[in-house]
Design a protein around this motif. Sequence first.
Motif, PDB file in Angstrom:
ATOM      1  N   CYS A 119       0.804  -1.237   0.000  1.00  0.00           N
ATOM      2  CA  CYS A 119       0.000   0.000   0.000  1.00  0.00           C
ATOM      3  C   CYS A 119       0.832   1.280   0.000  1.00  0.00           C
ATOM      4  N   ILE A 196      -6.292   4.345   0.940  1.00  0.00           N
ATOM      5  CA  ILE A 196      -5.830   2.956   0.936  1.00  0.00           C
ATOM      6  C   ILE A 196      -6.979   2.038   1.317  1.00  0.00           C
ATOM      7  N   HIS A 216      -4.936   8.539  -7.021  1.00  0.00           N
ATOM      8  CA  HIS A 216      -3.743   7.767  -6.693  1.00  0.00           C
ATOM      9  C   HIS A 216      -3.957   6.849  -5.481  1.00  0.00           C
ATOM     10  N   ARG A 218      -4.649   3.340  -3.445  1.00  0.00           N
ATOM     11  CA  ARG A 218      -4.044   2.008  -3.564  1.00  0.00           C
ATOM     12  C   ARG A 218      -4.925   0.953  -2.886  1.00  0.00           C
ATOM     13  N   ARG A 248      -4.227   2.066  -8.120  1.00  0.00           N
ATOM     14  CA  ARG A 248      -3.376   0.866  -8.257  1.00  0.00           C
ATOM     15  C   ARG A 248      -3.942  -0.218  -7.361  1.00  0.00           C
ATOM     16  N   GLU A 250      -3.319  -4.328  -6.204  1.00  0.00           N
ATOM     17  CA  GLU A 250      -2.329  -5.399  -6.318  1.00  0.00           C
ATOM     18  C   GLU A 250      -2.685  -6.555  -5.402  1.00  0.00           C
TER      19      GLU A 250
ATOM     20  N   ARG B 248      -0.957  -7.043 -10.546  1.00  0.00           N
ATOM     21  CA  ARG B 248      -0.992  -5.610 -10.256  1.00  0.00           C
ATOM     22  C   ARG B 248      -1.704  -4.910 -11.406  1.00  0.00           C
ATOM     23  N   GLU B 250      -3.076  -1.030 -12.695  1.00  0.00           N
ATOM     24  CA  GLU B 250      -2.931   0.386 -12.363  1.00  0.00           C
ATOM     25  C   GLU B 250      -3.521   1.251 -13.467  1.00  0.00           C
TER      26      GLU B 250
END
Lengths: 313, 313
Positions: A119, A196, A216, A218, A248, A250, B248, B250
Amino acid sequence: MKLRLLEDSNGLLVKILYLSCDPYKKFRMTKPYVLVYVEPFRPGSPLTGYGVARVLESGHPNFKKGDLLWGFTGQEEYPLLNAPETCFKIEDANLPPSYYTGLLGMPGMTAYAGFFEVCSPKKGETVFISEASGAVGQLVGQFAKLFGCYVVGSASSKEKVDLLKNKSGFDDAFNYKEELDLDAALKRCFPEGIDIYFENVGGKMLDAVLLSMKLHGRIAVCGMISQYNLEQPEGIHNLTNFILKRIRMEGFVVTDYYHLYPKFLEMVLPQIKEGKIVYVEDTPEGLENAPTALIGLFYGCNVGKQVVVVSHI
Amino acid sequence: MKLRLLEDSNGLLVKILYLSCDPYKKFRMTKPYVLVYVEPFRPGSPLTGYGVARVLESGHPNFKKGDLLWGFTGQEEYPLLNAPETCFKIEDANLPPSYYTGLLGMPGMTAYAGFFEVCSPKKGETVFISEASGAVGQLVGQFAKLFGCYVVGSASSKEKVDLLKNKSGFDDAFNYKEELDLDAALKRCFPEGIDIYFENVGGKMLDAVLLSMKLHGRIAVCGMISQYNLEQPEGIHNLTNFILKRIRMEGFVVTDYYHLYPKFLEMVLPQIKEGKIVYVEDTPEGLENAPTALIGLFYGCNVGKQVVVVSHI
């Protein structure tokens, strides 16, 4: 003198003290996934999984009789471990050994790696954690608070929500089962949005979170427990937010991060000893209760880390 | 002497040569998105967007009469640019100026940043690109080939597929409209799986790609054009693959990467001059054709980068 069973091996004979119940075990019963993630369970063989054990006989130079260890073991009372080098010796005897199924074991490392490595948090950021009262979630929230973030969690009962707010130190928490509109609940808790998201559940919650993510933002995908038992997983509709907000996301698996275990202990052991971390376990006794405890995870029955106590000594 | 209009400003009066048609314009007509991405279009004001223009009068020290530039301009014949410092002066006069709406402009930078910065490619990896014959896709594929990857693209007609295979140097390509089963098409093209997916379309294609992603695969989300005009975007069902394969994904926007524009030109200008890059444009003439050209993007009407020629000189 080595046991005959151990004569030509580096193996260990161990006595299991605690077994860990973890959602990923579901994957091991589902064929298409086995090749990329973890070995499937083999019908007729003992199940395997994380556990804490005491060494009874050792054929390995790193372990001696009486040592405690944690790692991948048989889900039995007295398994034989053929690859003990994959296990971690427990060096700190001042904490409850059951912690090594959770806070100090795989779930603790999962929370640590997922939050700090995946993160990339910054102080002051807003963090949302689903299934926040579970083994991993409760730790992510506390690590995030100690790091300086604003932390909100969701859980499946009033009892769990109270635990998060009053014991685990979350800034806020809500019972998702009582929210008619998850989007509205998230907007109430995060009027400025989420930096996050620590994802444990998938499905509708992920879809709602995508609407509240900040630029932006995560997302660390640790699990999607709400989806594992569905014939067809739910559809997620709000993915265009990935572009609009440069999100993003993941997926990660803790085994990729075990090289950081010493660094993790260095951070977490002082925090535990200073009483900064609250850790809740759900500890039914008896190996015969392991199947019920595992199934209970998928119905939100556990409060805190689900352990099965096989033996206390 | 400054034009009276420019007397108290650093502005420029320019003549538009080429206008760029880009799918992101759809967002500018859709209220909920405007705050996080780009300014909405304002009813009654000229539309804005990327264009190539010649300076007629300059109030800015960086530009003089006769200079060519590209950047965010009015979608008009003679716009006044109030913030010319956001535009890039065209220094290399040996290439067609229309290229600065595409290969050497925003789409080229998008392909460069999305592939090299977001996807972290390694030589020998497998790359799949959807909408591969579009402005960005055709460039991603060629950059990836020149870098040493195995590259496959999907497109919406036989003509486009032929272009990819025979002119743009893709290793393989398929017409997604002729595939009954996208999962099967991807497994045929990538028997070992996909390392990198450059996402331009979203929806069913993304869902199928998730089934073919390899361990530690990366997805750069550049666009999801198949979803922009739907009342409710399609549901994506295969997201548990994020965990199983540590994927991942993005989303990115090129404006975050413009500081790399000089580095991009350093790479791409020699490649163009050595004839290593094939670049296809779709160039209807006349400002009055701009709306049709924009709408055509959403129906796959364009072959190559969609430009509108307003004036050649």
